[in-house]
Design an enzyme around this catalytic site. Structure first.
Site, PDB file in Angstrom:
ATOM      1  CE1 TYR A 153      49.350  77.530  -4.749  1.00  0.00           C
ATOM      2  CE2 TYR A 153      49.402  79.886  -5.208  1.00  0.00           C
ATOM      3  CZ  TYR A 153      49.481  78.837  -4.311  1.00  0.00           C
ATOM      4  OH  TYR A 153      49.695  79.093  -2.975  1.00  0.00           O
ATOM      5  CE  LYS A 157      46.385  77.714  -2.648  1.00  0.00           C
ATOM      6  NZ  LYS A 157      46.123  77.007  -1.375  1.00  0.00           N
TER       7      LYS A 157
HETATM    8  N1  LIG Z   1      54.230  80.330   1.224  1.00  0.00           N
HETATM    9  C1  LIG Z   1      53.508  81.274   0.631  1.00  0.00           C
HETATM   10  O1  LIG Z   1      54.024  82.338   0.251  1.00  0.00           O
HETATM   11  C2  LIG Z   1      52.027  81.076   0.433  1.00  0.00           C
HETATM   12  C3  LIG Z   1      51.284  82.162  -0.017  1.00  0.00           C
HETATM   13  C4  LIG Z   1      49.915  82.024  -0.204  1.00  0.00           C
HETATM   14  C5  LIG Z   1      49.315  80.815   0.056  1.00  0.00           C
HETATM   15  N2  LIG Z   1      50.054  79.764   0.483  1.00  0.00           N
HETATM   16  C6  LIG Z   1      49.339  78.506   0.741  1.00  0.00           C
HETATM   17  O2  LIG Z   1      49.548  78.138   2.093  1.00  0.00           O
HETATM   18  C7  LIG Z   1      49.519  76.711   2.198  1.00  0.00           C
HETATM   19  C8  LIG Z   1      50.789  76.231   2.888  1.00  0.00           C
HETATM   20  O3  LIG Z   1      51.909  76.659   2.131  1.00  0.00           O
HETATM   21  P1  LIG Z   1      53.401  76.502   2.655  1.00  0.00           P
HETATM   22  O4  LIG Z   1      54.161  77.629   2.115  1.00  0.00           O
HETATM   23  O5  LIG Z   1      53.391  76.219   4.112  1.00  0.00           O
HETATM   24  O6  LIG Z   1      53.832  75.204   1.809  1.00  0.00           O
HETATM   25  P2  LIG Z   1      54.633  73.909   2.259  1.00  0.00           P
HETATM   26  O7  LIG Z   1      55.023  73.227   0.980  1.00  0.00           O
HETATM   27  O8  LIG Z   1      55.688  74.241   3.257  1.00  0.00           O
HETATM   28  O9  LIG Z   1      53.496  73.039   3.007  1.00  0.00           O
HETATM   29  C9  LIG Z   1      52.461  72.376   2.327  1.00  0.00           C
HETATM   30  C10 LIG Z   1      52.229  71.038   3.008  1.00  0.00           C
HETATM   31  O10 LIG Z   1      51.123  70.367   2.370  1.00  0.00           O
HETATM   32  C11 LIG Z   1      51.432  68.997   2.336  1.00  0.00           C
HETATM   33  N3  LIG Z   1      50.684  68.312   1.278  1.00  0.00           N
HETATM   34  C12 LIG Z   1      50.852  68.466  -0.059  1.00  0.00           C
HETATM   35  N4  LIG Z   1      50.048  67.618  -0.721  1.00  0.00           N
HETATM   36  C13 LIG Z   1      49.349  66.919   0.218  1.00  0.00           C
HETATM   37  C14 LIG Z   1      48.383  65.880   0.146  1.00  0.00           C
HETATM   38  N5  LIG Z   1      47.968  65.380  -1.018  1.00  0.00           N
HETATM   39  N6  LIG Z   1      47.897  65.371   1.302  1.00  0.00           N
HETATM   40  C15 LIG Z   1      48.327  65.856   2.494  1.00  0.00           C
HETATM   41  N7  LIG Z   1      49.247  66.841   2.630  1.00  0.00           N
HETATM   42  C16 LIG Z   1      49.754  67.351   1.491  1.00  0.00           C
HETATM   43  C17 LIG Z   1      52.940  68.952   2.057  1.00  0.00           C
HETATM   44  O11 LIG Z   1      53.497  67.695   2.402  1.00  0.00           O
HETATM   45  C18 LIG Z   1      53.451  70.111   2.893  1.00  0.00           C
HETATM   46  O12 LIG Z   1      53.883  69.709   4.181  1.00  0.00           O
HETATM   47  C19 LIG Z   1      49.334  76.173   0.783  1.00  0.00           C
HETATM   48  O13 LIG Z   1      47.964  75.904   0.538  1.00  0.00           O
HETATM   49  C20 LIG Z   1      49.812  77.319  -0.083  1.00  0.00           C
HETATM   50  O14 LIG Z   1      49.234  77.283  -1.370  1.00  0.00           O
HETATM   51  C21 LIG Z   1      51.398  79.849   0.677  1.00  0.00           C
END
Ligand SMILES: NC(=O)c1ccc[n+]([C@@H]2O[C@H](COP(=O)([O-])OP(=O)(O)OC[C@H]3O[C@@H](n4cnc5c(N)ncnc54)[C@H](O)[C@@H]3O)[C@@H](O)[C@H]2O)c1
Length: 244
Positions: A153, A157
Site C-alpha cells: 500500500y 501511495k
Molecule cells: N479510509 C482511510 O483512512 C484512508 C486513509 C488514507 C487514504 N485513503 C484512500 O482513500 C481512498 C478511498 O478510501 P475509502 O476509505 O473510502 O475506501 P472504500 O473501500 O470505502 O472505497 C474504495 C472504493 O474503491 C472501489 N474500487 C476498488 N477497486 C476498484 C476498481 N478496480 N475499479 C473501480 N473501483 C474500485 C471500491 O469498490 C470502493 O467503493 C482509497 O484510495 C484509500 O486508499 C483512505
C-alpha cells in the site's frame, strides 16, 4: 474557466469521481453535487443507495467499471463524451495488508494495479478531454511514509505522488494535478481495523480523532476549484497533524 464562471455555475462542470461508492468517494460526490457541479460516478458496481441513486438526477451519471481493465476505463471515457469535463478525482483504492514475510506477489500486484496504475492510465485517457483550467486530484495516503504491514500500500501511495508531480509538469499550464494524503479517516476501510490497532493509531493523531470523509471532500472541492489556481504538483496532508 474564470473563477466567476466556476462560482456562478453558468456552465456545466462535470467531474469524474472513481471509488464513488466508497466512504471517501461518496462524500466527494455529495460535496460536488452540493456545490452545484455534475458528477460521473465510477465504481465496480452501482450501489443500491448513495448520492444520485434515488430519484432521477440528471446531474449524476453512474458507471460500473473495473478501472484496472482497458474496457473499464473506456467505459468511463465514453461517459464523458458530450459532457464538459472540468475535473477527475481518483479515489478508488484497496488494501491487502500483511507482514512482509507473509505478503505474496498477488497482494502486491493487486494493490499496485488499483492504487497506482489505474489512476495513471485513467488520467492519461482523460487528460485531453479536460477543459483549460481543469484539475486532477489523486487520493494518496499518509501511509506512503510507511506503515507496518502495508509495504504494498505504501509503495502504491508513493507511486501516485510521483505520478501527480510528473503529470502536473506535463499538463501545465492547461490542467493542474495535485494529491491529497489523508491520515486516518472513519470509513468502512478503517472499520475493518481491530479495535486495539485503531485505538493505538488514533492516539498518535495530534488532533486526537479520526478524520471525517467530508473533511477530505472539502479539500478535494478546494483543489478542483479556481481558488487553488496557483497550486499544482502538491501533496496536501489531511491527517489531523500526523504527517510524519
Ligand atoms: N479510509 C482511510 O483512512 C484512508 C486513509 C488514507 C487514504 N485513503 C484512500 O482513500 C481512498 C478511498 O478510501 P475509502 O476509505 O473510502 O475506501 P472504500 O473501500 O470505502 O472505497 C474504495 C472504493 O474503491 C472501489 N474500487 C476498488 N477497486 C476498484 C476498481 N478496480 N475499479 C473501480 N473501483 C474500485 C471500491 O469498490 C470502493 O467503493 C482509497 O484510495 C484509500 O486508499 C483512505
Amino acid at each position: 474557466m474564470t473563477a466567476t464562471e466556476w462560482h456562478e455555475a453558468s456552465v456545466d462542470r462535470w467531474v469524474v469521481v472513481t471509488g464513488a461508492a466508497g466512504g471517501i468517494g461518496a462524500a466527494v460526490v455529495q460535496r460536488l453535487l452540493d456545490d452545484g457541479l455534475e458528477v460521473v460516478a465510477v465504481d465496480l458496481a452501482v450501489p443500491d443507495d448513495g448520492p444520485g441513486t434515488g430519484p432521477d438526477d440528471d446531474r449524476i451519471a453512474w458507471v460500473a467499471a473495473d478501472l484496472t481493465t482497458a474496457d473499464g476505463r473506456a467505459a468511463v471515457v465514453a461517459a464523458t463524451e458530450d459532457r464538459r469535463l472540468v475535473g477527475l478525482v481518483n479515489v478508488a483504492g484497496i488494501t491487502r495488508d500483511a507482514r512482509l514475510v507473509k505478503m505474496d506477489d498477488a497482494a502486491v500486484a493487486a494493490v499496485l494495479a488499483v492504487n497506482a496504475q489505474a489512476p495513471l492510465d485513467l488520467s492519461l485517457a482523460l487528460a485531453d478531454r479536460l477543459v483549460e483550467g481543469g484539475a486532477i486530484v489523486n487520493i494518496s495516503s499518509r501511509s506512503h511514509l510507511g506503515n507496518f504491514g502495508q509495504m504494498n500500500y505504501a509503495t502504491s501511495k508513493g507511486a501516485i505522488i510521483g505520478t501527480t508531480i510528473a503529470l502536473s509538469r506535463s499538463l501545465a499550464p492547461r490542467v493542474r494535478v495535485n494529491a491529497i494524503a489523508p491520515g486516518l479517516i472513519a470509513t468502512p476501510m478503517t472499520d475493518a481495523m481491530p479495535d486495539d490497532v485503531l485505538a493505538k493509531v488514533t492516539a498518535e493523531v495530534p488532533l486526537g480523532r479520526a478524520g471525517e470523509p467530508t473533511e477530505v471532500a472539502a479539500e478535494v472541492a478546494h483543489l478542483l476549484s479556481p481558488d487553488a489556481a496557483y497550486t499544482t504538483g502538491q501533496v496536501v496532508y489531511v491527517c489531523g497533524g500526523r504527517s510524519r
